[in-house]
Design an enzyme around this catalytic site. Structure first.
Site, short mmCIF file in Angstrom:
data_model
loop_
_atom_site.label_atom_id
_atom_site.label_comp_id
_atom_site.label_asym_id
_atom_site.label_seq_id
_atom_site.Cartn_x
_atom_site.Cartn_y
_atom_site.Cartn_z
N ILE A 82 -0.46 -24.47 -1.20
CA ILE A 82 -0.45 -24.31 0.26
C ILE A 82 -0.77 -22.87 0.66
O ILE A 82 -1.60 -22.62 1.53
CB ILE A 82 0.92 -24.74 0.86
N ARG B 192 5.26 -14.89 13.15
CA ARG B 192 3.97 -15.51 13.44
C ARG B 192 4.10 -16.83 14.19
O ARG B 192 3.18 -17.28 14.85
CB ARG B 192 3.13 -15.73 12.20
N ASP C 268 8.09 -24.59 0.68
CA ASP C 268 9.28 -23.79 1.00
C ASP C 268 10.40 -23.95 -0.02
O ASP C 268 11.39 -23.23 0.06
CB ASP C 268 9.80 -24.14 2.40
N ARG D 70 -2.88 -16.67 6.52
CA ARG D 70 -2.32 -17.59 7.53
C ARG D 70 -3.08 -17.52 8.86
O ARG D 70 -2.54 -17.17 9.90
CB ARG D 70 -0.83 -17.32 7.71
N PRO D 71 -4.37 -17.80 8.84
CA PRO D 71 -5.17 -17.79 10.08
C PRO D 71 -4.72 -18.91 11.02
O PRO D 71 -3.95 -19.78 10.65
CB PRO D 71 -6.58 -18.05 9.56
N VAL D 72 -5.22 -18.85 12.25
CA VAL D 72 -4.90 -19.89 13.24
C VAL D 72 -6.18 -20.55 13.75
O VAL D 72 -6.21 -21.12 14.83
CB VAL D 72 -4.09 -19.31 14.42
N ASP D 73 -7.23 -20.50 12.91
CA ASP D 73 -8.53 -21.06 13.33
C ASP D 73 -8.44 -22.55 13.69
O ASP D 73 -9.09 -23.00 14.65
CB ASP D 73 -9.58 -20.86 12.23
N LEU D 74 -7.60 -23.29 12.97
CA LEU D 74 -7.52 -24.74 13.26
C LEU D 74 -6.88 -24.98 14.64
O LEU D 74 -7.24 -25.91 15.35
CB LEU D 74 -6.73 -25.45 12.17
N LYS E 265 15.52 -24.13 11.10
CA LYS E 265 14.72 -23.03 11.70
C LYS E 265 13.36 -23.56 12.12
O LYS E 265 12.91 -23.32 13.23
CB LYS E 265 14.53 -21.92 10.67
N ASN E 266 12.73 -24.34 11.24
CA ASN E 266 11.33 -24.75 11.48
C ASN E 266 11.19 -25.90 12.46
O ASN E 266 10.08 -26.25 12.84
CB ASN E 266 10.62 -25.05 10.16
N ARG F 176 16.22 -14.20 8.28
CA ARG F 176 15.30 -14.92 9.18
C ARG F 176 15.57 -16.41 9.12
O ARG F 176 15.33 -17.12 10.08
CB ARG F 176 13.84 -14.67 8.76
N CYS G 132 0.86 -12.33 6.50
CA CYS G 132 2.22 -11.99 6.12
C CYS G 132 2.23 -11.92 4.60
O CYS G 132 1.20 -12.12 3.96
CB CYS G 132 3.22 -13.03 6.65
C1 EPZ Z 1 4.95 -23.87 8.66
O1 EPZ Z 1 4.07 -22.75 8.66
C2 EPZ Z 1 6.33 -23.32 8.31
N1 EPZ Z 1 6.76 -22.37 9.33
C3 EPZ Z 1 6.29 -22.64 6.93
O2 EPZ Z 1 7.63 -22.23 6.61
C4 EPZ Z 1 5.84 -23.68 5.90
O3 EPZ Z 1 5.74 -23.06 4.64
C5 EPZ Z 1 4.46 -24.24 6.31
O4 EPZ Z 1 4.56 -24.82 7.64
C6 EPZ Z 1 3.97 -25.32 5.36
O5 EPZ Z 1 4.90 -26.36 5.29
C7 EPZ Z 1 7.28 -22.84 10.49
O6 EPZ Z 1 7.37 -24.03 10.72
C8 EPZ Z 1 7.73 -21.81 11.48
P1 EPZ Z 1 0.47 -24.47 8.16
P2 EPZ Z 1 2.57 -22.90 9.29
O7 EPZ Z 1 -0.21 -24.25 9.47
O8 EPZ Z 1 2.63 -23.73 10.50
C9 EPZ Z 1 -3.60 -22.69 6.42
C10 EPZ Z 1 9.30 -20.76 5.93
O9 EPZ Z 1 9.54 -20.20 4.84
N2 EPZ Z 1 -4.04 -22.71 7.83
O10 EPZ Z 1 0.71 -25.87 7.70
O11 EPZ Z 1 1.98 -21.54 9.38
C11 EPZ Z 1 -2.58 -21.58 6.18
O12 EPZ Z 1 -3.24 -20.37 5.91
C12 EPZ Z 1 7.88 -20.82 6.45
O13 EPZ Z 1 10.17 -21.33 6.64
C13 EPZ Z 1 -5.35 -22.36 8.13
O14 EPZ Z 1 -6.15 -22.04 7.24
O15 EPZ Z 1 1.86 -23.71 8.10
C14 EPZ Z 1 -1.81 -22.07 5.00
O16 EPZ Z 1 -2.50 -21.74 3.81
C15 EPZ Z 1 6.91 -20.13 5.52
N3 EPZ Z 1 -5.76 -22.35 9.43
C16 EPZ Z 1 -1.80 -23.59 5.18
O17 EPZ Z 1 -2.87 -23.89 6.10
C17 EPZ Z 1 -4.89 -22.67 10.46
O18 EPZ Z 1 -5.32 -22.66 11.64
C18 EPZ Z 1 -0.49 -24.11 5.74
O19 EPZ Z 1 -0.36 -23.64 7.05
C19 EPZ Z 1 -3.57 -23.02 10.14
C20 EPZ Z 1 -3.15 -23.04 8.82
#
Ligand code: EPZ
Length: 417
Positions: free
Chosen positions: A326, A91, A304, A120-124, A22-23, A396, A115
């Site tokens: 995480i 998201r 995960d 899960r912000p997207v600031d980065l 999926k990911n 999902r 969620c």
């Molecule tokens: C991906 O989510 C996966 N989803 C998640 O799988 C997985 O748990 C996660 O990576 C970590 O491995 C998909 O690939 C679709 P991140 P993602 O950006 O991209 C913080 C599942 O069950 N962060 O590495 O959202 C964030 O809040 C799902 O299949 C910021 O602060 O993960 C989190 O605490 C759940 N600012 C941490 O980083 C940002 O701009 C990890 O987020 C981006 C992230």
């Protein structure tokens, strides 16, 4: 709404096949916005999130078809807006931001919102795109990005964000000039996306390490590509074999991408071996031992798999701890496991699990995708009946799970709630 019913206590035995990841499929499907020409993707899993992503591609002006395994996609008349109604259900839709900014110089994407497992912000993501020349306004819950062509530059992520790395990879592949991503995410799904983009003519190197280099090219072309198998689905089946004291042969298992999970399972007394049919998994001598786990970015222990390992640890002789580093709220499964007889105490972002003799079936509630999976594997081992409600969370990320588990002996079926 559907629920899953499980009559537990049956050891699972036999072969079980892992579907496409999926990911990996979600970012690669959204990357299909980039190439001119047709893309053929194989091993695409039949999941709710895949259907949601295909709907988003259609809304954005791509022509797609899905036969349950292969997706064909071609960009026709590209739009720039990803609507809230759709983004709020998934998201990962925010991953269309990079391709749209790179191709159209503009994108309007609903802010995904939080969620169950965290804000899960997207600031980065946004900071990286600003460094590449984009500007953003927040208008009625939508991120409205504009740029006069994205420029390659050096990006350093404060945290190795998976989605942020993927968004920048897609944008940088056709940006003007070269981009270096430092502190990039090293997840196998990021590598799969980079390999897909290279198959479309991108020039990416270093994927799988913390430093990824992208040489911007003027355009990408279509290609044929096979999505990698799902390592989290595979890890979930490893836990199911151990929980039920059976022996599963996991086919198309990405064994190398599960080192951190395999290491912990072996420490817990689980035997795993790869042969030409797949990966065989069973308990070593019947006893499960507790271990200490901290979730980390890849190659550390994957968040995960946290809920599934907690379930296994609930049957251990002795105690263990799990620290979730995480996501800030990824213990929603704990209260449900306690209702099934598990002995788990929470202290901040650390869970202390003391093993019990057995779990007992109960009506429980799914809250997020991997929490649902942990309740399924708990129900498979528990004595008596477990009813898992709100199973749409599970749909999902797990394709035809009850069919696959029934085929190896589980008494599991779907009912209307
Ligand atoms: C991906 O989510 C996966 N989803 C998640 O799988 C997985 O748990 C996660 O990576 C970590 O491995 C998909 O690939 C679709 P991140 P993602 O950006 O991209 C913080 C599942 O069950 N962060 O590495 O959202 C964030 O809040 C799902 O299949 C910021 O602060 O993960 C989190 O605490 C759940 N600012 C941490 O980083 C940002 O701009 C990890 O987020 C981006 C992230």
């Amino acid at each position: 709404m559907d629920k899953l019913v499980i009559e537990g206590g049956v050891p699972l035995n036999g072969p079980i096949r892992v579907s496409g990841s999926k990911n990996a499929a979600l970012p690669i499907l959204l990357a299909c916005i980039l190439p001119q020409g047709e893309v053929n993707l194989g091993n695409v899993p039949r999941l709710r999130d895949i259907h949601t992503t295909l709907k988003l591609l259609d809304i954005l002006g791509c022509e797609t078809s899905f036969d349950g395994n292969n997706v064909k996609s071609r960009v026709c008349d590209l739009k720039i807006e990803a609507p809230y109604d759709l983004v709020k259900t998934m998201r990962a839709s925010v991953l269309c931001l990079g391709p749209l900014l790179a191709l159209k110089g503009e994108a309007k994407v609903a802010l995904p919102g939080g969620c169950a497992i965290g804000a899960r912000p997207v600031d980065l993501h946004l900071t990286a795109f600003e460094q590449m020349g984009a500007t953003f306004d927040l208008e009625s819950g939508y991120i409205h990005g504009r740029c006069d062509g994205l420029k390659g530059t050096d990006i350093h992520f404060d945290f190795p964000t998976v989605g942020g790395t993927e968004n920048v990879l897609m944008a940088a592949s056709i940006a003007e000039g070269d981009t270096i991503i430092e502190n990039a995410a090293r997840e196998p799904e990021v590598v799969d996306l980079a390999d897909f983009l290279n198959a479309c003519g991108a020039k990416i190197s270093g994927q799988g390490t913390s430093i990824i280099k992208v040489e911007g090219v003027s355009s990408l072309h279509g290609c044929d590509y096979r999505i990698m198998p799902d390592r989290i689905e595979a890890g979930t089946y490893m836990v199911a074999a151990a929980m039920t004291d059976g022996e599963l042969i996991i086919e198309d298992c990405p064994f190398q991408e599960l080192d951190a999970v395999v290491y912990k399972l072996r420490r817990m007394g689980i035997w795993l071996e790869e042969d030409d049919q797949g990966v065989r998994v069973r308990r070593d001598n019947g006893i499960i031992s507790g271990v200490d786990i901290t979730t980390q970015p890849f190659p550390g222990f994957p968040t995960d798999m946290q809920a599934q390992l907690m379930t296994l640890m609930s049957l251990a002789q002795g105690a263990g701890t799990i620290e979730e580093k995480i996501f800030e709220n990824r213990f929603m499964h704990v209260s449900e496991l306690v209702r099934m007889g598990a002995n788990i105490k929470l202290k901040g972002r650390t869970a202390m699990i003391r093993g019990v003799e057995k779990l007992t079936g109960a009506p429980v509630m799914a809250s997020d995708l991997r929490a649902s999976a942990s309740l399924v594997v708990a129900g498979l081992a528990a004595s008596g009946r477990t009813d898992i409600q709100r199973i749409y969370h599970l749909d999902r990320g797990y394709e035809r799970l009850e069919e696959k588990l029934s085929a190896v002996g589980a008494r599991i079926w779907r009912e209307k709630e």
